[in-house]
Design an enzyme around this catalytic site. Structure first.
Site, PDB file in Angstrom:
ATOM      1  N   HIS A  17       0.728  -1.136   0.000  1.00 25.87           N
ATOM      2  CA  HIS A  17      -0.026  -0.128   0.010  1.00 25.87           C
ATOM      3  C   HIS A  17       0.761   1.175   0.056  1.00 25.87           C
ATOM      4  O   HIS A  17       0.541   2.173  -0.733  1.00 25.87           O
ATOM      5  CB  HIS A  17      -0.909   0.157   1.289  1.00 25.87           C
ATOM      6  CG  HIS A  17      -1.666  -1.205   1.326  1.00 25.87           C
ATOM      7  ND1 HIS A  17      -2.085  -1.916   2.601  1.00 25.87           N
ATOM      8  CD2 HIS A  17      -2.865  -1.637   0.299  1.00 25.87           C
ATOM      9  CE1 HIS A  17      -3.047  -2.537   2.247  1.00 25.87           C
ATOM     10  NE2 HIS A  17      -3.583  -2.408   1.006  1.00 25.87           N
ATOM     11  N   SER A 128      -2.960  -7.807   2.820  1.00 28.32           N
ATOM     12  CA  SER A 128      -3.621  -7.711   4.397  1.00 28.32           C
ATOM     13  C   SER A 128      -4.008  -9.028   4.878  1.00 28.32           C
ATOM     14  O   SER A 128      -3.705  -9.418   6.036  1.00 28.32           O
ATOM     15  CB  SER A 128      -4.534  -6.824   4.302  1.00 28.32           C
ATOM     16  OG  SER A 128      -4.322  -5.485   3.855  1.00 28.32           O
TER      17      SER A 128
END
Length: 175
Positions: A17, A128
């Site tokens: 990210h 994630s």
């Protein structure tokens, strides 16, 4: 000003990210990192925790704003006056999903461009859900996410273990 919206759940934020966000800042003057709040999906970290983790990750970057939202992404993009939505692509399955989302968003808001960044090679394996799985089993995720996120993961999984829960936040790596 060229402003882009980078939406996601960021549950938790990781180096992939961060890489996408930093690369987007090379094209845009400002980046709004928008954490989507899904009322139907349980998250490992609540929205306040995710906001804090993302803000800490960008504490030295004045061109990043962090917020949460719970509406159509294109509507939120209009709210913050973004001209583009930034997304990251890691694996082939991402392409199909992102392609369909881009077409739907184009239909809903033809004035907003969709900009996809291919994940850097060193981050392709990071997601994630992978981080949650490894951390839930006591594994080392320090090469995948910043130290403050590692600390938060350890704390959260210790809390869940004390409560006798936690499996609903993990997706098996065997899947």
């Amino acid at each position: 000003m060229r402003r882009a919206l980078y939406p996601g759940s960021f549950n938790p934020i990781h180096y992939g990210h961060l890489d996408i966000a930093r690369r987007a800042l090379g094209l845009f003057d400002e980046l709004v990192i928008a954490i989507y709040v899904s009322p139907s999906k349980p998250d490992l970290f609540d929205i306040e925790e995710r906001l804090a983790l993302v803000k800490e990750s960008f504490k030295d970057e004045t061109r990043v704003r962090v917020a949460s939202y719970s509406k159509l992404t294109v509507d939120y993009a209009h709210d913050v006056e973004a001209t583009a939505i930034v997304r990251g692509l890691r694996v082939f399955s991402d392409f199909e999903l992102e392609f369909r989302m881009a077409l739907a968003n184009r239909r809903l808001a033809p004035d907003i461009e969709i900009v996809n960044f291919i994940a850097a090679e060193e981050h392709i394996h990071i997601s994630s859900s992978t981080i949650r799985e490894i951390a839930s089993l006591g594994g080392d995720v320090s090469t995948m996410t910043p130290a403050h996120v590692v600390t938060a993961l350890k704390r959260r999984f210790a809390e869940l273990k004390q409560q006798g829960s936690g499996s609903s936040f993990v997706v098996s790596l065997a899947d």
